[in-house]
Design a protein around this motif. Structure first.
Motif, mmCIF file in Angstrom:
data_model
loop_
_atom_site.group_PDB
_atom_site.id
_atom_site.type_symbol
_atom_site.label_atom_id
_atom_site.label_comp_id
_atom_site.label_asym_id
_atom_site.label_seq_id
_atom_site.Cartn_x
_atom_site.Cartn_y
_atom_site.Cartn_z
ATOM 1 N N ILE A 69 0.906 -1.337 0.163
ATOM 2 C CA ILE A 69 0.137 0.129 0.127
ATOM 3 C C ILE A 69 0.980 1.214 -0.152
ATOM 4 N N LEU A 70 2.043 1.256 0.822
ATOM 5 C CA LEU A 70 2.730 2.362 0.580
ATOM 6 C C LEU A 70 3.484 2.569 -0.408
ATOM 7 N N PHE A 71 3.909 1.701 -0.929
ATOM 8 C CA PHE A 71 4.907 1.602 -2.279
ATOM 9 C C PHE A 71 3.783 2.210 -3.350
ATOM 10 N N ARG A 72 2.515 1.801 -3.404
ATOM 11 C CA ARG A 72 1.516 2.440 -4.410
ATOM 12 C C ARG A 72 1.298 3.842 -4.203
ATOM 13 N N LEU A 73 1.149 4.180 -2.976
ATOM 14 C CA LEU A 73 0.986 5.659 -2.478
ATOM 15 C C LEU A 73 2.360 6.393 -3.080
ATOM 16 N N GLN A 74 3.417 5.607 -2.563
ATOM 17 C CA GLN A 74 4.818 6.484 -3.172
ATOM 18 C C GLN A 74 4.733 6.510 -4.525
ATOM 19 N N SER A 75 4.598 5.143 -5.157
ATOM 20 C CA SER A 75 4.673 5.394 -6.591
ATOM 21 C C SER A 75 3.882 6.417 -7.292
ATOM 22 N N ASP A 76 2.493 6.437 -6.686
ATOM 23 C CA ASP A 76 1.446 7.641 -7.311
ATOM 24 C C ASP A 76 2.222 8.949 -7.123
ATOM 25 N N GLU A 77 3.107 9.158 -5.977
ATOM 26 C CA GLU A 77 3.790 10.441 -5.795
ATOM 27 C C GLU A 77 4.891 10.609 -6.612
ATOM 28 N N TRP A 78 5.636 9.520 -6.911
ATOM 29 C CA TRP A 78 6.714 9.691 -7.887
ATOM 30 C C TRP A 78 6.205 10.060 -9.381
ATOM 31 N N ARG A 79 4.892 9.452 -9.634
ATOM 32 C CA ARG A 79 4.420 9.662 -10.961
ATOM 33 C C ARG A 79 4.042 11.162 -11.040
ATOM 34 N N GLN A 80 3.395 11.713 -10.166
ATOM 35 C CA GLN A 80 2.955 13.067 -10.032
ATOM 36 C C GLN A 80 4.046 14.070 -10.201
ATOM 37 N N THR A 81 5.493 13.650 -9.465
ATOM 38 C CA THR A 81 6.421 14.258 -9.592
ATOM 39 C C THR A 81 6.975 14.283 -10.966
ATOM 40 N N SER A 82 6.996 13.169 -11.610
ATOM 41 C CA SER A 82 7.446 12.947 -12.849
ATOM 42 C C SER A 82 6.861 13.821 -13.967
ATOM 43 N N ASN A 83 5.586 13.851 -13.666
ATOM 44 C CA ASN A 83 4.837 14.628 -14.453
ATOM 45 C C ASN A 83 4.841 16.105 -14.228
ATOM 46 N N LEU A 84 5.189 16.484 -13.242
ATOM 47 C CA LEU A 84 5.527 17.831 -12.931
ATOM 48 C C LEU A 84 6.804 18.221 -13.488
ATOM 49 N N LEU A 85 7.891 17.401 -13.171
ATOM 50 C CA LEU A 85 9.198 17.646 -13.924
ATOM 51 C C LEU A 85 9.019 17.747 -15.623
ATOM 52 N N GLY A 86 8.522 16.925 -16.034
ATOM 53 C CA GLY A 86 7.939 16.882 -17.646
ATOM 54 C C GLY A 86 7.370 18.130 -17.931
ATOM 55 N N GLU A 87 6.283 18.532 -17.205
ATOM 56 C CA GLU A 87 5.696 19.673 -17.687
ATOM 57 C C GLU A 87 6.420 21.168 -17.707
ATOM 58 N N VAL A 88 7.126 21.020 -16.464
ATOM 59 C CA VAL A 88 7.755 22.055 -16.245
ATOM 60 C C VAL A 88 9.258 22.265 -16.850
ATOM 61 N N LEU A 89 10.093 21.297 -16.637
ATOM 62 C CA LEU A 89 11.458 21.471 -17.268
ATOM 63 C C LEU A 89 11.281 20.947 -18.864
ATOM 64 N N GLY A 90 10.383 20.442 -19.294
ATOM 65 C CA GLY A 90 10.301 20.117 -20.705
ATOM 66 C C GLY A 90 9.748 20.909 -21.633
ATOM 67 N N ASP A 91 9.337 22.355 -20.956
ATOM 68 C CA ASP A 91 8.827 23.529 -21.686
ATOM 69 C C ASP A 91 10.043 24.225 -22.364
ATOM 70 N N GLU A 92 10.338 23.611 -23.671
ATOM 71 C CA GLU A 92 11.438 24.304 -24.136
ATOM 72 C C GLU A 92 11.362 25.587 -24.689
ATOM 73 N N ALA A 93 10.145 26.293 -24.608
ATOM 74 C CA ALA A 93 9.539 27.388 -25.234
ATOM 75 C C ALA A 93 10.292 28.734 -24.110
ATOM 76 N N ARG A 94 10.696 28.155 -23.058
ATOM 77 C CA ARG A 94 11.056 28.930 -21.822
ATOM 78 C C ARG A 94 12.422 28.708 -21.575
#
Length: 213
Positions: A69-94
């Motif tokens: 259960i804890l790993f699933r919660l942590q995995s979801d958190e990692w996934r959210q962090t990865s999505n945040l990283l991809g959205e913000v750091l991957g914005d090559e227009a900035r």
């Protein structure tokens, strides 16, 4: 009730029907509440099942133990962090440093909004942090960061980029966690994020200057 001993941390099976999805979501929501209220040390499958309003047997259909259960919660958190990283750091227009500043602000806000659960998950990390599943989950974020550092530090060596990425991410995570353990208003959060972003940007500028001198 003690958790069943097992070496696995992955879910037993994936829900395929709407009713099963609802059950898993109820278990995960209950797990977040138990984790926030009780902390990692008092987190058990029995408490999660009770708060979710399901039997422990139903819970075990999808999660073999509390580590899963804890790993699933942590995995979801990692996934959210990865999505945040991809959205913000991957914005090559900035420009890269603008992206880094935006990331720091978004990360610190997120840390403060979910402080209780993040602290408890960090305390529970020894249950799953060395598992192959955990290493795989962290890989996606590492690839995004590596690509960003190539853009931010184009003229430095790979070793310097790796060192800089590790220093920035470790500092942001460690200091952000400590900052989030106390209550802060939005102005304090913004000022703290600005100060941290200023420090990181100055550091990257200095590395670029050294490489071009």
């Amino acid at each position: 009730m003690a958790d069943r001993p097992t070496h696995g941390i992955s879910s037993r099976k994936s829900p395929r029907q709407a009713r099963s999805n609802e059950l898993v979501n109820a278990i995960l929501q209950a797990a977040v509440q138990v984790l926030a209220l009780e902390g990692a040390q008092r987190f058990t499958t029995a408490r999660v099942a009770e708060r979710a309003g399901v039997s422990v047997g139903s819970l075990y259909q999808y999660f073999p133990n509390k580590a899963a259960i804890l790993f699933r919660l942590q995995s979801d958190e990692w996934r959210q962090t990865s999505n945040l990283l991809g959205e913000v750091l991957g914005d090559e227009a900035r420009p890269p440093l603008d992206r880094l500043r935006a990331l720091v602000h978004a990360f610190i806000r997120s840390e403060c909004e979910e402080a209780a659960v993040r602290v408890a998950l960090n305390d529970a990390a020894p249950l799953y942090r060395d598992a192959p599943e955990a290493q795989e989950a962290r890989g996606a974020a590492d690839a995004i960061i590596d690509q960003f550092m190539r853009e931010a530090l184009p003229d430095t060596t790979e070793a310097i980029r790796t060192m800089a990425a590790g220093l920035i991410m470790t500092t942001m995570s460690t200091v952000g966690k400590e900052f989030s353990e106390a209550a802060h208003d939005q102005n304090e959060i913004s000022a703290f994020a600005d100060a941290m972003a200023d420090m990181f940007c100055a550091y990257l500028r200095s590395l670029n200057s050294l490489s071009n001198s």
